[in-house]
Design a protein around this motif. Structure first.
Motif, PDB file in Angstrom:
ATOM      1  N   VAL A  15       0.839  -1.200   0.000  1.00 43.54           N
ATOM      2  CA  VAL A  15       0.000   0.000   0.000  1.00 43.54           C
ATOM      3  C   VAL A  15       0.874   1.250   0.000  1.00 43.54           C
ATOM      4  N   PHE A  16       1.954   1.228   0.776  1.00 46.02           N
ATOM      5  CA  PHE A  16       2.834   2.399   0.847  1.00 46.02           C
ATOM      6  C   PHE A  16       3.549   2.638  -0.477  1.00 46.02           C
ATOM      7  N   CYS A  19       0.996   4.013  -2.917  1.00 45.13           N
ATOM      8  CA  CYS A  19       0.669   5.411  -2.593  1.00 45.13           C
ATOM      9  C   CYS A  19       1.800   6.352  -3.003  1.00 45.13           C
ATOM     10  N   GLU A  20       3.047   5.922  -2.828  1.00 39.51           N
ATOM     11  CA  GLU A  20       4.174   6.741  -3.262  1.00 39.51           C
ATOM     12  C   GLU A  20       4.132   6.953  -4.768  1.00 39.51           C
ATOM     13  N   TYR A  21       3.841   5.886  -5.518  1.00 42.83           N
ATOM     14  CA  TYR A  21       3.733   6.013  -6.967  1.00 42.83           C
ATOM     15  C   TYR A  21       2.566   6.910  -7.357  1.00 42.83           C
ATOM     16  N   LEU A  22       1.444   6.799  -6.664  1.00 40.19           N
ATOM     17  CA  LEU A  22       0.274   7.618  -6.984  1.00 40.19           C
ATOM     18  C   LEU A  22       0.558   9.099  -6.733  1.00 40.19           C
ATOM     19  N   VAL A  23       1.159   9.410  -5.605  1.00 37.60           N
ATOM     20  CA  VAL A  23       1.468  10.809  -5.289  1.00 37.60           C
ATOM     21  C   VAL A  23       2.469  11.377  -6.285  1.00 37.60           C
ATOM     22  N   GLY A  45       2.404   2.181 -10.341  1.00 38.12           N
ATOM     23  CA  GLY A  45       1.614   2.170  -9.113  1.00 38.12           C
ATOM     24  C   GLY A  45       0.517   1.125  -9.145  1.00 38.12           C
ATOM     25  N   LEU A  49       0.289  -2.105  -6.647  1.00 37.63           N
ATOM     26  CA  LEU A  49      -0.881  -2.316  -5.806  1.00 37.63           C
ATOM     27  C   LEU A  49      -1.301  -3.779  -5.786  1.00 37.63           C
TER      28      LEU A  49
END
Length: 124
Positions: A15-16, A19-23, A45, A49
């Motif tokens: 998940v982390f 989330c890093e890829y999404l941000v 991302g 996931l």
């Protein structure tokens, strides 16, 4: 078995990573020049996931020389560092027998992070 492994992946850090890829993808898409790089980061991302049961293949319509130029730019603008971090996590996880499947997923992400343009993610 794949859904179980994906759930374990999510619980133990997936998940982390996603989330890093999404941000970072959203930050890259702020500028017009960064949109192609943001799309590739978003692709990574999505793989980060839910990585089990997916493979990375070279796309038949990979874009030719534009894909090569974009991969070279990507490599120098941060792709090598993303790839090295996935390689480091993969090596650390492969030390234990239980971590080997998760380390293999990091190796898959490292390959995609090195040259994401012209690649596609397919379900197996």
């Amino acid at each position: 078995m794949k859904p179980f492994m994906n759930i374990l992946w999510l619980l133990f850090g997936g998940v982390f990573v996603a989330c890093e890829y999404l941000v970072s993808s959203l930050l890259m898409m702020i500028t017009i020049i960064g949109i192609p790089f943001g799309i590739q980061t978003l692709k990574m991302g999505m793989l980060a996931l839910w990585p089990f049961g997916k493979e990375v293949h070279t796309s038949p319509d990979s874009g030719g020389c534009l894909s090569i130029v974009m991969n070279i730019l990507w490599l120098f603008l941060g792709g090598i560092w993303i790839s090295l971090s996935h390689l480091a996590w993969g090596v650390l996880l492969c030390i234990t027998i239980i971590g080997i499947p998760f380390g293999m997923q990091h190796f898959k992400l490292a390959g995609l992070a090195l040259t994401p343009f012209g690649k596609e993610i397919v379900d197996i």
